[in-house]
Design a protein around this motif. Structure first.
Motif, short mmCIF file in Angstrom:
data_model
loop_
_atom_site.label_atom_id
_atom_site.label_comp_id
_atom_site.label_asym_id
_atom_site.label_seq_id
_atom_site.Cartn_x
_atom_site.Cartn_y
_atom_site.Cartn_z
N ILE A 69 64.53 52.99 18.78
CA ILE A 69 64.88 53.37 20.15
C ILE A 69 66.11 52.56 20.56
O ILE A 69 66.10 51.33 20.49
CB ILE A 69 63.72 53.08 21.13
CG1 ILE A 69 62.48 53.87 20.73
CG2 ILE A 69 64.13 53.44 22.56
CD1 ILE A 69 61.27 53.60 21.60
N SER A 74 66.54 54.79 28.23
CA SER A 74 65.38 54.72 29.14
C SER A 74 64.15 55.09 28.33
O SER A 74 63.91 56.27 28.04
CB SER A 74 65.57 55.68 30.31
OG SER A 74 66.73 55.38 31.04
N ARG A 75 63.38 54.07 27.95
CA ARG A 75 62.35 54.24 26.91
C ARG A 75 61.34 55.33 27.25
O ARG A 75 60.99 56.15 26.40
CB ARG A 75 61.62 52.91 26.69
CG ARG A 75 62.50 51.80 26.15
CD ARG A 75 61.71 50.51 25.98
NE ARG A 75 60.68 50.65 24.99
CZ ARG A 75 60.82 50.37 23.70
NH1 ARG A 75 62.01 49.97 23.24
NH2 ARG A 75 59.83 50.50 22.86
N TYR A 78 62.94 58.76 27.16
CA TYR A 78 63.42 58.98 25.80
C TYR A 78 62.29 59.48 24.90
O TYR A 78 62.48 60.39 24.09
CB TYR A 78 64.00 57.66 25.27
CG TYR A 78 64.46 57.69 23.83
CD1 TYR A 78 65.76 58.05 23.50
CD2 TYR A 78 63.59 57.33 22.80
CE1 TYR A 78 66.19 58.06 22.18
CE2 TYR A 78 64.01 57.35 21.48
CZ TYR A 78 65.31 57.71 21.18
OH TYR A 78 65.72 57.72 19.87
N GLN A 79 61.10 58.89 25.06
CA GLN A 79 59.95 59.29 24.24
C GLN A 79 59.23 60.52 24.80
O GLN A 79 58.55 61.24 24.07
CB GLN A 79 58.98 58.11 24.11
CG GLN A 79 59.58 56.95 23.32
CD GLN A 79 58.62 55.78 23.21
OE1 GLN A 79 58.09 55.30 24.19
NE2 GLN A 79 58.40 55.30 21.99
N SER A 140 68.49 60.23 28.92
CA SER A 140 67.78 58.98 28.60
C SER A 140 68.38 58.25 27.41
O SER A 140 68.19 57.04 27.27
CB SER A 140 66.30 59.26 28.34
OG SER A 140 66.14 60.07 27.19
#
Length: 359
Positions: A69, A74-75, A78-79, A140
């Motif tokens: 990552i 932006s974790r 993003y996920q 993100s």
């Protein structure tokens, strides 16, 4: 719901999910092998017979790599993006019928996960969610190429959804229903005595507009501008790797499968039997009970549906390796200045024809 109903529902969900998961590796292999055939190359031919195990090797490679990552990403979003991308097209299958029904004992099992009177709207709702993972992935990732890809993708999908919606509304006027099963039943009748009454023969212009629009909606060539390698490296999923990239890859092919299923249901009779299949079934009508004959008919319907969808998936690959990518201005020009006006005029023409003639 009884225990039998729960078991039947679980079996239908397992069938749909199993089909979706099995189609992806088959299409990955066929896409690469088909490109080789069309371009006089060899293609994957080392792992397994005719390279059939190459998709399995690719999946193992992607799942075994580190899920990196980016530090500036932006974790959470993003996920979240690949998860939404995978769930939305799978959920849309709940409203698509792939056969009529089975008779098991005293129970009727409809070959559709959710029997909805507004099935078309349910499919469109989930299909419309596909724009969000593209936007989330690009934003993100905090990468300018990813952001440009997401902007392209979101504006492209919104633009072509208008032409797609107008083409669909013209068919809803013809069928007079939002129920996908009733649309299939409408098409399962003869037209002029020798043609099936498929939507493609009733409204060929809407069929063409819908076909072009689903290519743009699924970001497939010649409309794969959101991930144009020569301009954006890899587009909105540039910063994705390992299992996250595999999820996006899975979502693309499932979206193709879902779009093909909806297209076939609206314009090519859905699970309605191919011309000639009814003649084959007639040989078994006298030797089987009514319930067994209905079950055999349902099996033929599932096979017919799969053949039609399989041809559409082949068509996606065929177009990819035949046509070059559009420029972005050409893409938007086609959507707004050509498809949109034609779709609007076609809708008005169909509405007037139905109001005046009652066709």
């Amino acid at each position: 719901m009884t225990l039998f109903d729960w078991i039947a529902l679980a079996a239908k969900i397992a069938f749909v999910l199993g089909t979706a998961f099995s189609v992806v590796p088959i299409m990955v292999w066929f896409e690469r092998r088909g490109a080789a055939w069309m371009q006089a190359r060899v293609g994957p031919n080392r792992v397994g017979l005719f390279g059939l195990m190459q998709p399995v090797a690719d999946v193992i490679k992607l799942l075994s790599k580190e899920a990196f990552i980016p530090a500036a990403a932006s974790r959470f979003y993003y996920q979240l993006a690949p998860i939404i991308a995978a769930i939305a097209p799978v959920a849309a299958f709940a409203a698509i019928p792939f056969g009529s029904f089975f008779i098991i004992g005293d129970h009727r099992v409809d070959l559709q996960i959710a029997q909805l009177d507004m099935g078309v709207l349910a499919v469109l709702v989930f299909a419309g969610l596909e724009v969000y993972p593209i936007m989330l992935a690009g934003w993100s990732s905090n990468n300018k190429y990813s952001m440009l890809g997401s902007l392209r993708g979101s504006s492209q999908m919104v633009s072509y959804e208008i032409a797609l919606g107008l083409a669909l509304v013209s068919m809803l006027l013809v069928y007079g229903t939002l129920n996908l099963n009733e649309m299939v039943a409408y098409q399962d009748q003869p037209l002029l005595g020798f043609l099936p009454r498929w939507g493609v023969f009733l409204n060929p212009l809407a069929c063409l507009i819908f076909l072009i629009s689903i290519f743009a909606e699924t970001n497939r060539l010649p409309f794969d501008l959101p991930e144009g390698e020569s301009e954006l490296v890899a587009g909105y999923h540039l910063e994705y790797g390992a299992s996250n990239f595999a999820t996006f890859f899975f979502a693309e092919y499932v979206a193709m499968l879902m779009a093909s299923s909806l297209y076939i249901t609206i314009f090519f009779g859905g699970y309605a039997l191919f011309p000639g299949m009814g003649w084959i079934l007639s040989f078994f009508q006298t030797s089987l009970s009514a319930d067994m004959f209905q079950n055999l008919t349902a099996v033929f319907q599932i096979v017919s549906f799969m053949i039609k969808v399989g041809f559409m998936m082949f068509f996606f690959v065929w177009v990819r390796w035949t046509m070059p990518r559009f420029r972005y201005d050409q893409l938007m020009h086609l959507g707004w200045k050509i498809l949109f006006p034609i779709a609007l005029v076609n809708l008005l023409f169909v509405a007037i024809l139905i109001a005046v003639i009652g066709v």
